[in-house]
Design a protein around this motif. Structure first.
Motif, mmCIF file in Angstrom:
data_model
loop_
_atom_site.group_PDB
_atom_site.id
_atom_site.type_symbol
_atom_site.label_atom_id
_atom_site.label_comp_id
_atom_site.label_asym_id
_atom_site.label_seq_id
_atom_site.Cartn_x
_atom_site.Cartn_y
_atom_site.Cartn_z
ATOM 1 N N VAL A 1 34.797 -4.300 32.794
ATOM 2 C CA VAL A 1 35.589 -3.868 31.629
ATOM 3 C C VAL A 1 34.942 -4.403 30.349
ATOM 4 N N PRO A 2 34.618 -3.535 29.393
ATOM 5 C CA PRO A 2 34.026 -4.006 28.134
ATOM 6 C C PRO A 2 35.008 -4.840 27.334
ATOM 7 N N GLN A 3 34.534 -5.969 26.823
ATOM 8 C CA GLN A 3 35.379 -6.865 26.046
ATOM 9 C C GLN A 3 34.754 -7.133 24.676
ATOM 10 N N ARG A 4 35.528 -6.871 23.641
ATOM 11 C CA ARG A 4 35.162 -7.148 22.252
ATOM 12 C C ARG A 4 33.848 -6.482 21.817
ATOM 13 N N THR A 5 33.506 -5.365 22.410
ATOM 14 C CA THR A 5 32.306 -4.644 21.968
ATOM 15 C C THR A 5 32.527 -3.965 20.625
ATOM 16 N N PHE A 6 33.782 -3.606 20.350
ATOM 17 C CA PHE A 6 34.059 -2.866 19.113
ATOM 18 C C PHE A 6 33.812 -3.711 17.872
ATOM 19 N N ILE A 7 33.808 -5.032 18.036
ATOM 20 C CA ILE A 7 33.494 -5.902 16.899
ATOM 21 C C ILE A 7 32.105 -5.588 16.368
ATOM 22 N N TYR A 8 31.163 -5.341 17.282
ATOM 23 C CA TYR A 8 29.794 -4.989 16.863
ATOM 24 C C TYR A 8 29.781 -3.640 16.162
ATOM 25 N N ALA A 9 30.464 -2.663 16.764
ATOM 26 C CA ALA A 9 30.490 -1.324 16.166
ATOM 27 C C ALA A 9 31.072 -1.375 14.756
ATOM 28 N N GLU A 10 32.126 -2.158 14.596
ATOM 29 C CA GLU A 10 32.826 -2.232 13.319
ATOM 30 C C GLU A 10 32.046 -3.032 12.279
ATOM 31 N N LYS A 11 31.627 -4.230 12.650
ATOM 32 C CA LYS A 11 30.972 -5.130 11.704
ATOM 33 C C LYS A 11 29.576 -4.639 11.306
ATOM 34 N N LEU A 12 28.817 -4.167 12.288
ATOM 35 C CA LEU A 12 27.453 -3.731 11.972
ATOM 36 C C LEU A 12 27.454 -2.434 11.164
ATOM 37 N N GLN A 13 28.472 -1.611 11.344
ATOM 38 C CA GLN A 13 28.581 -0.406 10.502
ATOM 39 C C GLN A 13 28.934 -0.805 9.077
ATOM 40 N N LEU B 1 28.108 -3.507 7.638
ATOM 41 C CA LEU B 1 26.933 -4.145 7.032
ATOM 42 C C LEU B 1 25.800 -3.142 6.764
ATOM 43 N N GLY B 2 25.976 -1.909 7.230
ATOM 44 C CA GLY B 2 24.967 -0.883 7.000
ATOM 45 C C GLY B 2 23.918 -0.793 8.083
ATOM 46 N N VAL B 3 24.070 -1.584 9.150
ATOM 47 C CA VAL B 3 23.109 -1.549 10.259
ATOM 48 C C VAL B 3 23.284 -0.272 11.067
ATOM 49 N N LEU B 4 24.543 0.106 11.321
ATOM 50 C CA LEU B 4 24.845 1.335 12.048
ATOM 51 C C LEU B 4 25.258 2.420 11.063
ATOM 52 N N LYS B 5 24.728 3.605 11.273
ATOM 53 C CA LYS B 5 25.000 4.711 10.356
ATOM 54 C C LYS B 5 26.401 5.274 10.554
ATOM 55 N N ASN B 6 26.767 5.509 11.805
ATOM 56 C CA ASN B 6 28.030 6.176 12.101
ATOM 57 C C ASN B 6 29.143 5.176 12.410
ATOM 58 N N LYS B 7 30.355 5.549 12.044
ATOM 59 C CA LYS B 7 31.509 4.690 12.276
ATOM 60 C C LYS B 7 32.261 5.164 13.513
ATOM 61 N N PHE C 1 28.569 -16.594 4.687
ATOM 62 C CA PHE C 1 27.780 -16.572 3.456
ATOM 63 C C PHE C 1 27.932 -15.281 2.653
ATOM 64 N N GLY C 2 28.739 -14.340 3.155
ATOM 65 C CA GLY C 2 28.931 -13.074 2.455
ATOM 66 C C GLY C 2 28.075 -11.968 3.049
ATOM 67 N N ASP C 3 28.583 -10.745 2.992
ATOM 68 C CA ASP C 3 27.890 -9.599 3.592
ATOM 69 C C ASP C 3 26.470 -9.410 3.064
ATOM 70 N N ALA C 4 26.260 -9.669 1.777
ATOM 71 C CA ALA C 4 24.943 -9.453 1.171
ATOM 72 C C ALA C 4 23.894 -10.394 1.755
ATOM 73 N N ASN C 5 24.336 -11.478 2.361
ATOM 74 C CA ASN C 5 23.410 -12.486 2.906
ATOM 75 C C ASN C 5 23.369 -12.498 4.428
ATOM 76 N N TYR C 6 23.751 -11.377 5.055
ATOM 77 C CA TYR C 6 23.850 -11.383 6.515
ATOM 78 C C TYR C 6 22.509 -11.607 7.212
#
Length: 231
Positions: free
Chosen positions: A193-205, A207-213, A58-63
């Motif tokens: 072994v962590p799997q696909r955790t970086f998707i959260y770090a990348e996507k949520l940053q 979207l403005g949820v996470l401050k640091n990249k 639906f687009g980033d603005a509608n997350y």
């Protein structure tokens, strides 16, 4: 400043978005009349995963589109509501073992899986601690990490025995055949072994949820976990 980092994954498990509403086949079928139960509306694992998929569709603005119809409810209560039917809660972003119990009901079906959203097997939960504890207790930390790695091997070597051990240690009332079904599900991997955790770090940053990249998943995992093929 705590400098909290992750120790290891506790395993990769899919989380299913389930519903007893026969009209809901995809995310786009949800309306303001539906109610989705999640452990922590707007902020928990299930909500954040849903927000990533919502932004994609639906687009980033509608997350946060589905935050308005999300209700905070513990998994056992949400499971009971979904199976019983007749309540305002007709959907549940679930997790093992609850989703397995819910899908035994013919009125409940899967809308999507967290694996669909993340592109494959992905860590469901991780262990974490502070930099201070990690640095001041090297022997304890390494022994703990080694025990986790050993537990992974024990489970994979004999899954039926692992299911029995779980019931014994947890004094669980779950049927043994259900626990064995979960442990042996090919979608589940008891890996540290962590799997696909970086998707959260990348996507949520983004979207403005996470401050640091973060530059990579290794930024938020202690170095003991860096040897595996993590992500």
């Amino acid at each position: 400043k705590q400098n909290v980092k992750a120790i290891a994954s506790l395993g990769s498990m899919p989380n299913y978005l389930l519903t007893n509403n026969p009209n809901v086949k995809t995310l786009k079928d949800f309306t303001e009349k539906d109610r989705i139960a999640v452990p922590a509306a707007g902020v928990g694992f299930q909500s954040r995963t849903l927000q990533i998929e919502t932004a994609k569709q639906f687009g980033d603005a509608n997350y946060k589109k589905f935050d308005d119809i999300s209700i905070s409810l513990a998994h056992p209560d949400a499971t009971a509501a979904l199976i019983a039917g007749g309540s305002e809660i007709n959907s549940h972003f679930s997790s093992p073992p609850f989703q397995y119990q819910e899908l035994l009901n013919p009125n409940v079906h899967k809308v999507l899986s967290s694996y669909d959203i993340l592109g494959g097997q992905a860590s469901f939960n991780v262990l974490y601690t502070t930099q201070k504890f990690h640095d001041e207790n090297p022997k304890t930390y390494k022994a703990f990490y080694a025990a986790l790695a050993e537990a992974e091997q024990i489970i994979k070597a004999d899954k039926p025995a692992a299911a029995k051990a779980y019931i014994r240690v947890e004094q669980s009332k779950l049927p043994l055949d259900l626990v064995e079904k979960i442990v042996q599900d090919p979608e589940i991997d008891f890996t540290i072994v962590p799997q696909r955790t970086f998707i959260y770090a990348e996507k949520l940053q983004a979207l403005g949820v996470l401050k640091n990249k973060a530059a990579s998943w290794k930024d938020y995992f202690f170095e003991e976990a860096h040897g595996g093929n993590g992500s």
